[in-house]
Design an enzyme around this catalytic site. Structure first.
Site, short mmCIF file in Angstrom:
data_model
loop_
_atom_site.label_atom_id
_atom_site.label_comp_id
_atom_site.label_asym_id
_atom_site.label_seq_id
_atom_site.Cartn_x
_atom_site.Cartn_y
_atom_site.Cartn_z
N TYR A 59 27.63 34.40 36.77
CA TYR A 59 26.84 33.17 36.60
C TYR A 59 25.53 33.52 35.92
CZ TYR A 59 28.52 28.69 38.13
OH TYR A 59 29.13 27.49 38.17
N GLU A 61 23.12 30.91 34.45
CA GLU A 61 22.39 29.71 34.01
C GLU A 61 20.99 30.11 33.53
OE1 GLU A 61 22.38 26.79 37.10
OE2 GLU A 61 24.47 26.26 36.78
N ASP A 210 26.44 18.91 10.61
CA ASP A 210 27.57 19.34 11.44
C ASP A 210 28.48 20.19 10.57
OD1 ASP A 210 29.91 19.65 12.83
OD2 ASP A 210 29.96 17.59 13.60
N THR A 236 31.28 24.83 15.19
CA THR A 236 32.19 25.48 16.11
C THR A 236 32.39 26.91 15.62
OG1 THR A 236 34.02 24.59 14.84
CG2 THR A 236 33.47 23.44 16.86
N LYS A 239 36.86 27.79 13.91
CA LYS A 239 37.60 27.27 12.74
C LYS A 239 37.53 28.31 11.62
CE LYS A 239 36.99 22.34 13.93
NZ LYS A 239 35.94 22.20 14.95
N ARG A 245 37.07 30.03 20.72
CA ARG A 245 36.84 28.59 20.84
C ARG A 245 35.44 28.36 21.42
NH1 ARG A 245 39.91 24.63 19.95
NH2 ARG A 245 41.33 26.19 19.14
N1 DSN Z 1 37.83 17.18 14.78
C1 DSN Z 1 38.72 18.20 15.23
C2 DSN Z 1 39.37 18.85 14.07
O1 DSN Z 1 38.78 18.88 13.01
O2 DSN Z 1 40.51 19.28 14.20
C3 DSN Z 1 37.99 19.12 16.04
O3 DSN Z 1 37.09 18.44 16.85
#
Ligand code: DSN
Length: 428
Positions: A59, A61, A210, A236, A239, A245
């Site tokens: 933990y 935090e 984003d 993220t 990808k 993830r």
């Molecule tokens: N929007 C989803 C994608 O692009 O697959 C991920 O959040």
């Protein structure tokens, strides 16, 4: 199957045969079918290894040097390692590596920059925006007031279905948003942060980018960077960036405290330090020169796939691609064929992709009139333009003969043979 990744050869899992069978089945699926979902990739073994470590037991935090639990001396160093590598990768002043997902990163950015009820100008979901860009189904639309921009109309003679910057500017002047969001989840063109910046400055808005989809392309120099242009950049890590993830946020030193406070204690509890360790691994990998080669190859492959799909008779939304994805409008191929049916039959053929709305889609998001293909995962396995052309032909054959189970089974065999030549986890 690669033995060292198979759960069935892992003694630590021998007491759980039910789970072992499922893990091995998923490994077999990933190895024997084509992974064309634009938001997926194959992480390195090092990323997988770091994900499965004792850091999951801790933990922590808070942030390095400011934790609410004892025993975080090592954890602090792990998180600092991830933060420093990420700052170096993107040339950012501040990095937060704790977001559990891209959605959390976006929520935290809104929380850091806005008060509840403030107006945000972001991309329409059916034109390529994300759920967290104000979809009625998302908590974001219940907390903030969203106004949506979209893409220009289809224009087969020239650039169409590209971000309508006249509309962005008009809406910004009309609604005076506190925040403009650039970035999308289904848009195959480069997004120019500088134009968004100019519009944001004109109306006194903050700018968030984003970068969930192009983060790896940006890190590898295959796409322009919004860092230093946007106030906050979210993304993220799983990808195009090819990490575990999760999510991350970049911002200026000035905004660091607000962004950190929005993630913890604002939105999340204890960070997933095993995932943060895996992020650190991925960031180190992305700092290597070979990652730049990879990022450029993703785009080369997507362009090859786009050309090949067009040759097979598919119309592409925006007429092509600049990035890692291709958006197919199925209506010109077969007016009766929905995205849902196409995705399902392609799944049976071993071609994994996702249905997607096309701009102003008359069908619901659950049915749709389009498909989205992406090249990050197949590029990781070493496939190139030749294989992209082959894949486009297999997609076309499957959809043309979708009611012929024998033809679909034949494609599945060809897909398996193709994948066998490009294992995601070859033995070393
Ligand atoms: N929007 C989803 C994608 O692009 O697959 C991920 O959040």
């Amino acid at each position: 199957m690669t033995s060292s990744l198979a759960a069935s050869t892992n003694p630590a899992l021998e007491a759980d045969p039910a789970l072992v069978a499922l893990l091995d089945a998923e490994l077999a699926r990933q190895e024997s079918t084509l992974q064309l979902i634009a938001s997926e990739n194959f992480t390195s073994r090092a990323v997988l290894a770091a994900s499965g470590t004792v850091l999951t037991n801790k933990y922590s935090e808070g942030y390095p040097g400011r934790r609410y639990y004892g025993g975080n001396q090592v954890i602090d160093e792990v998180e600092d390692l991830a933060r420093e590598r990420l700052k170096q990768l993107f040339g950012a002043e501040h990095a937060n590596v704790q977001p559990h997902a891209g959605a959390n990163a976006n929520l935290a950015a809104y929380m850091a920059l806005l008060d509840a009820g403030d107006t945000i100008l972001a991309m329409r979901l059916d034109h390529g925006g994300h759920l967290t860009h104000g979809s009625p189904a998302s908590i974001t639309s219940k907390v903030w007031n969203f106004v949506s921009y979209g893409v220009t109309p289809r224009n087969d003679a020239g650039p169409g279905e590209v971000i309508d910057f006249d509309q962005v500017r008009d809406l910004a002047l009309q609604h005076k948003p506190k925040l403009i969001v650039a970035g999308s989840t289904a848009y195959a063109r480069t997004i120019d942060a500088t134009v968004f910046r100019q519009i944001a400055d004109e109306v006194g808005a903050k700018l968030m980018f984003d970068a969930a989809h192009p983060a790896g392309l940006i890190a590898g120099g295959a796409h322009p960077s919004p860092v230093g242009i946007a106030d906050v950049v979210t993304f993220t890590t799983h990808k195009t960036l090819r990490g575990p993830r999760g999510g991350a946020i970049l911002c200026s030193a000035e905004l660091a405290k607000k962004v950190d406070g929005a993630i913890f204690p604002g939105l999340q509890g204890g960070p997933l330090e095993h995932t943060i360790a895996a992020k650190a691994v991925a960031f180190l990998e992305a700092l290597q020169p070979s990652f730049s080669t990879y990022a450029h190859q993703i785009v080369t492959n997507a362009k090859a796939m786009a050309v090949a799909l067009q040759a097979e008779g598919f119309r592409l939304v925006s007429g092509g691609t600049d990035n890692h994805m291709v958006l197919v409008d199925l209506t010109s191929f077969d007016a009766e064929l929905t995205g849902k049916e196409a995705q399902e039959v392609l799944d049976r053929a071993g071609i994994t992709c996702n249905r997607n709305t096309i701009p102003d889609d008359p069908r619901s998001p659950f049915v749709t009139s389009g498909l989205r293909f992406g090249t990050p995962a197949t590029t990781t396995t070493g496939m190139g333009p030749e294989e992209m052309t082959q894949i486009a032909a297999l997609v076309s054959r499957t959809l043309r003969h979708r009611n012929d189970a024998t033809a679909v089974a034949a494609v599945r065999s060809e897909v398996a043979a193709l994948c066998a030549g490009f294992p995601p986890y070859p033995e070393r």
